[in-house]
Design a protein around this motif. Structure first.
Motif, mmCIF file in Angstrom:
data_model
loop_
_atom_site.group_PDB
_atom_site.id
_atom_site.type_symbol
_atom_site.label_atom_id
_atom_site.label_comp_id
_atom_site.label_asym_id
_atom_site.label_seq_id
_atom_site.Cartn_x
_atom_site.Cartn_y
_atom_site.Cartn_z
ATOM 1 N N PRO A 50 9.905 16.750 21.361
ATOM 2 C CA PRO A 50 9.439 15.362 21.389
ATOM 3 C C PRO A 50 8.183 15.131 20.573
ATOM 4 O O PRO A 50 7.983 14.029 20.039
ATOM 5 C CB PRO A 50 9.198 15.095 22.878
ATOM 6 C CG PRO A 50 9.012 16.448 23.486
ATOM 7 C CD PRO A 50 9.872 17.379 22.695
ATOM 8 N N LEU A 51 7.336 16.145 20.436
ATOM 9 C CA LEU A 51 6.110 15.983 19.658
ATOM 10 C C LEU A 51 6.395 15.890 18.165
ATOM 11 O O LEU A 51 5.814 15.065 17.460
ATOM 12 C CB LEU A 51 5.150 17.151 19.941
ATOM 13 C CG LEU A 51 4.529 17.190 21.339
ATOM 14 C CD1 LEU A 51 3.647 18.423 21.493
ATOM 15 C CD2 LEU A 51 3.725 15.919 21.614
ATOM 16 N N MET A 52 7.306 16.724 17.682
ATOM 17 C CA MET A 52 7.629 16.692 16.258
ATOM 18 C C MET A 52 8.466 15.470 15.898
ATOM 19 O O MET A 52 8.170 14.766 14.920
ATOM 20 C CB MET A 52 8.370 17.980 15.862
ATOM 21 C CG MET A 52 7.477 19.201 15.787
ATOM 22 S SD MET A 52 8.293 20.620 15.012
ATOM 23 C CE MET A 52 9.532 21.024 16.235
ATOM 24 N N SER A 53 9.507 15.203 16.652
ATOM 25 C CA SER A 53 10.438 14.136 16.294
ATOM 26 C C SER A 53 9.826 12.741 16.404
ATOM 27 O O SER A 53 10.337 11.799 15.799
ATOM 28 C CB SER A 53 11.688 14.215 17.167
ATOM 29 O OG SER A 53 11.367 14.112 18.532
ATOM 30 N N ARG A 54 8.725 12.623 17.126
ATOM 31 C CA ARG A 54 8.124 11.296 17.241
ATOM 32 C C ARG A 54 7.449 10.846 15.946
ATOM 33 O O ARG A 54 6.959 9.731 15.861
ATOM 34 C CB ARG A 54 7.133 11.266 18.390
ATOM 35 C CG ARG A 54 5.807 11.961 18.140
ATOM 36 C CD ARG A 54 4.894 11.835 19.340
ATOM 37 N NE ARG A 54 3.595 12.477 19.098
ATOM 38 C CZ ARG A 54 2.641 12.545 20.015
ATOM 39 N NH1 ARG A 54 2.848 12.042 21.225
ATOM 40 N NH2 ARG A 54 1.493 13.144 19.725
ATOM 41 N N VAL A 55 7.407 11.715 14.933
ATOM 42 C CA VAL A 55 6.879 11.307 13.634
ATOM 43 C C VAL A 55 7.678 10.130 13.063
ATOM 44 O O VAL A 55 7.172 9.333 12.279
ATOM 45 C CB VAL A 55 6.882 12.500 12.641
ATOM 46 C CG1 VAL A 55 8.302 12.897 12.260
ATOM 47 C CG2 VAL A 55 6.080 12.158 11.395
ATOM 48 N N PHE A 56 8.942 10.011 13.499
ATOM 49 C CA PHE A 56 9.784 8.908 13.037
ATOM 50 C C PHE A 56 9.921 7.795 14.077
ATOM 51 O O PHE A 56 10.693 6.854 13.871
ATOM 52 C CB PHE A 56 11.188 9.427 12.699
ATOM 53 C CG PHE A 56 11.211 10.444 11.586
ATOM 54 C CD1 PHE A 56 10.694 10.135 10.331
ATOM 55 C CD2 PHE A 56 11.757 11.703 11.783
ATOM 56 C CE1 PHE A 56 10.714 11.063 9.302
ATOM 57 C CE2 PHE A 56 11.793 12.634 10.756
ATOM 58 C CZ PHE A 56 11.262 12.312 9.518
ATOM 59 N N ALA A 57 9.195 7.893 15.165
ATOM 60 C CA ALA A 57 9.401 6.978 16.298
ATOM 61 C C ALA A 57 9.183 5.517 15.928
ATOM 62 O O ALA A 57 9.931 4.643 16.365
ATOM 63 C CB ALA A 57 8.478 7.378 17.451
ATOM 64 N N PRO B 271 13.563 5.567 9.248
ATOM 65 C CA PRO B 271 13.616 6.515 8.130
ATOM 66 C C PRO B 271 14.982 6.557 7.455
ATOM 67 O O PRO B 271 16.014 6.520 8.111
ATOM 68 C CB PRO B 271 13.304 7.851 8.800
ATOM 69 C CG PRO B 271 13.795 7.694 10.197
ATOM 70 C CD PRO B 271 13.540 6.254 10.553
ATOM 71 N N CYS B 272 14.959 6.643 6.141
ATOM 72 C CA CYS B 272 16.178 6.796 5.339
ATOM 73 C C CYS B 272 15.991 7.971 4.389
ATOM 74 O O CYS B 272 14.870 8.281 3.973
ATOM 75 C CB CYS B 272 16.460 5.531 4.522
ATOM 76 S SG CYS B 272 16.823 4.058 5.501
ATOM 77 N N ASN C 134 0.803 -1.229 0.000
ATOM 78 C CA ASN C 134 0.000 0.000 0.000
ATOM 79 C C ASN C 134 0.836 1.279 0.000
ATOM 80 O O ASN C 134 0.381 2.342 0.436
ATOM 81 C CB ASN C 134 -0.954 0.020 1.200
ATOM 82 C CG ASN C 134 -2.227 0.806 0.919
ATOM 83 O OD1 ASN C 134 -2.737 0.796 -0.201
ATOM 84 N ND2 ASN C 134 -2.736 1.499 1.926
ATOM 85 N N ARG C 135 2.085 1.190 -0.486
ATOM 86 C CA ARG C 135 2.950 2.369 -0.508
ATOM 87 C C ARG C 135 2.536 3.326 -1.612
ATOM 88 O O ARG C 135 2.055 2.922 -2.667
ATOM 89 C CB ARG C 135 4.405 1.932 -0.680
ATOM 90 C CG ARG C 135 4.967 1.277 0.592
ATOM 91 C CD ARG C 135 6.263 0.586 0.335
ATOM 92 N NE ARG C 135 6.837 0.055 1.576
ATOM 93 C CZ ARG C 135 7.631 -0.999 1.632
ATOM 94 N NH1 ARG C 135 7.960 -1.641 0.519
ATOM 95 N NH2 ARG C 135 8.104 -1.410 2.790
ATOM 96 N N PHE D 39 7.022 10.722 4.207
ATOM 97 C CA PHE D 39 7.199 9.415 3.576
ATOM 98 C C PHE D 39 8.402 8.600 4.059
ATOM 99 O O PHE D 39 8.419 7.373 3.863
ATOM 100 C CB PHE D 39 7.315 9.581 2.058
ATOM 101 C CG PHE D 39 6.052 10.022 1.397
ATOM 102 C CD1 PHE D 39 4.980 9.162 1.266
ATOM 103 C CD2 PHE D 39 5.928 11.309 0.900
ATOM 104 C CE1 PHE D 39 3.805 9.566 0.647
ATOM 105 C CE2 PHE D 39 4.753 11.733 0.282
ATOM 106 C CZ PHE D 39 3.695 10.855 0.147
ATOM 107 N N ALA D 40 9.416 9.228 4.634
ATOM 108 C CA ALA D 40 10.629 8.485 4.989
ATOM 109 C C ALA D 40 10.298 7.315 5.912
ATOM 110 O O ALA D 40 9.584 7.472 6.904
ATOM 111 C CB ALA D 40 11.651 9.408 5.648
ATOM 112 N N GLY D 41 10.805 6.157 5.566
ATOM 113 C CA GLY D 41 10.515 4.953 6.328
ATOM 114 C C GLY D 41 9.329 4.174 5.803
ATOM 115 O O GLY D 41 9.023 3.086 6.303
#
Length: 362
Positions: free
Chosen positions: A226-233, A237-238, A201-202, A286-288
């Motif tokens: 912490p709220l913003m950076s958790r988008v990659f938690a 991500p590459c 489903n990408r 989209f990263a990750g």
């Protein structure tokens, strides 16, 4: 003073040019017709000046006997600054395509440019008389209030953000598209890239570069929140380069990805969470979670970094697409007779008549 290429000891650039030209000549499709120059219309000359006229008509490439009726959709941007690069990119796609008549170009033109969309359309039509294409006008007011300052002024051009709006710009019946930057050339069949399956489903597919330092694409303000950076938690991500992407437009429209990207751009205006232009919002969304495509489809960075634009070498491995991302552009360096060795790989696709100036200085 430059020297005649046929006298004295050849330079490294001469050797590269000779080898590459010989290889590409042998790889040319057999179905093409004669080349001629087209007359310059007075309206074109008045609008764009002498630096953007004088393109040679491209050969007319035809389908092979085993081609189907399936259309390959490609989206690109077009303005006067990158016109020469765009023409070379189109030429390279057609030259190496197994079914060139199946390729349809969706060309997105700048609304405010020293050459109007009408004039740019005429230049493309005259250069590629049999090309299947449609020109769309990108309204800059769509994005102008969302653009923040970048490390390089060129990255602030509104047209760089047109890819964010492909869901609205392209016709609704376009369900899949390959997005290409204007500073690329293909040396392989575009159908191979088109045939890649987007699994799980990408929404987009692109080469990933997981060895790159991902943290450098965002500021300390971003990573310390912490709220913003958790988008990659929950992701791994590459980095990926948005200059070459296979995009599922059905999923793009359904997922309202334009809105998701704009949300990050609005936050950037308030908190300065990145320094590069249109790339970081794509990474944030989209990263990750992209379809990893072989690195051969984006040998990027050939234009050097965003400050000096110094010469770069190819990454190891096979090559299907060359990408002069970065400050240095091959047509500029060749015209200035200060080319990098790999700029000679771009030269065979250049249809501008000024290419006879490509003689390196002593």
């Amino acid at each position: 003073m430059g020297r005649n290429r046929f006298h004295g000891k050849p330079s490294n650039g001469d050797v590269v040019f000779a080898v590459v030209t010989g290889f590409l000549f042998l790889s040319l499709p057999l179905v093409c017709f004669g080349i001629r120059s087209f007359p310059v219309n007075g309206e074109i000359l008045a609008q764009v000046g002498t630096d953007l006229i004088g393109f040679t008509e491209a050969p007319e490439y035809r389908n092979g006997v085993e081609c189907s009726n399936n259309t390959i959709h490609i989206a690109m941007t077009l303005d006067s600054e990158y016109l020469r690069g765009s023409v070379a990119a189109i030429h390279s796609v057609l030259r190496h395509a197994s079914c060139p008549e199946n390729v349809f170009f969706h060309i997105i033109a700048a609304e405010f440019d020293r050459a109007s969309p009408r004039v740019l359309t005429r230049i493309v039509r005259n250069t590629f008389p049999s090309l299947n294409f449609k020109v769309y006008i990108f309204r800059e007011d769509t994005v102008i209030n969302l653009i923040s300052s970048s490390i390089r002024v060129a990255l602030e051009n509104p047209l760089n953000y047109a890819r964010n709006y492909l869901g609205e710009i392209l016709d609704p019946n376009v369900e899949r598209v390959i997005y290409l930057d204007s500073d690329v050339v293909l040396v392989d069949d575009i159908n191979k890239l088109w045939s890649i399956t987007l699994q799980n489903n990408r929404v987009i597919g692109a080469p990933e570069y997981c060895h790159a330092n991902f943290t450098k694409y965002f500021t300390e303000t971003f990573w310390s929140d912490p709220l913003m950076s958790r988008v990659f938690a929950s992701k791994n991500p590459c980095y990926f380069n948005t200059g070459v992407m296979v995009m599922d437009m059905v999923k793009w429209r359904a997922g309202n990805y334009r809105w998701r990207i704009e949300n990050w751009m609005e936050l950037q205006r308030k908190k300065r969470i990145y320094d590069l232009g249109s790339l970081p919002p794509f990474l944030l969304v989209f990263a990750g979670n992209i379809e990893p495509i072989h690195h051969r489809w984006n040998q990027h960075g050939l234009g050097g970094d965003n400050v000096k634009g110094s010469c770069r070498s190819l990454h190891s491995g096979p090559v299907s697409l060359l990408h002069w991302s970065g400050k240095g552009k091959p047509w500029v360096r060749l015209d200035e007779r200060r080319p990098c060795p790999l700029d000679y790989l771009w030269q065979p696709y250049d249809l501008h008549q000024h290419k006879n100036q490509y003689q390196p200085l002593d």
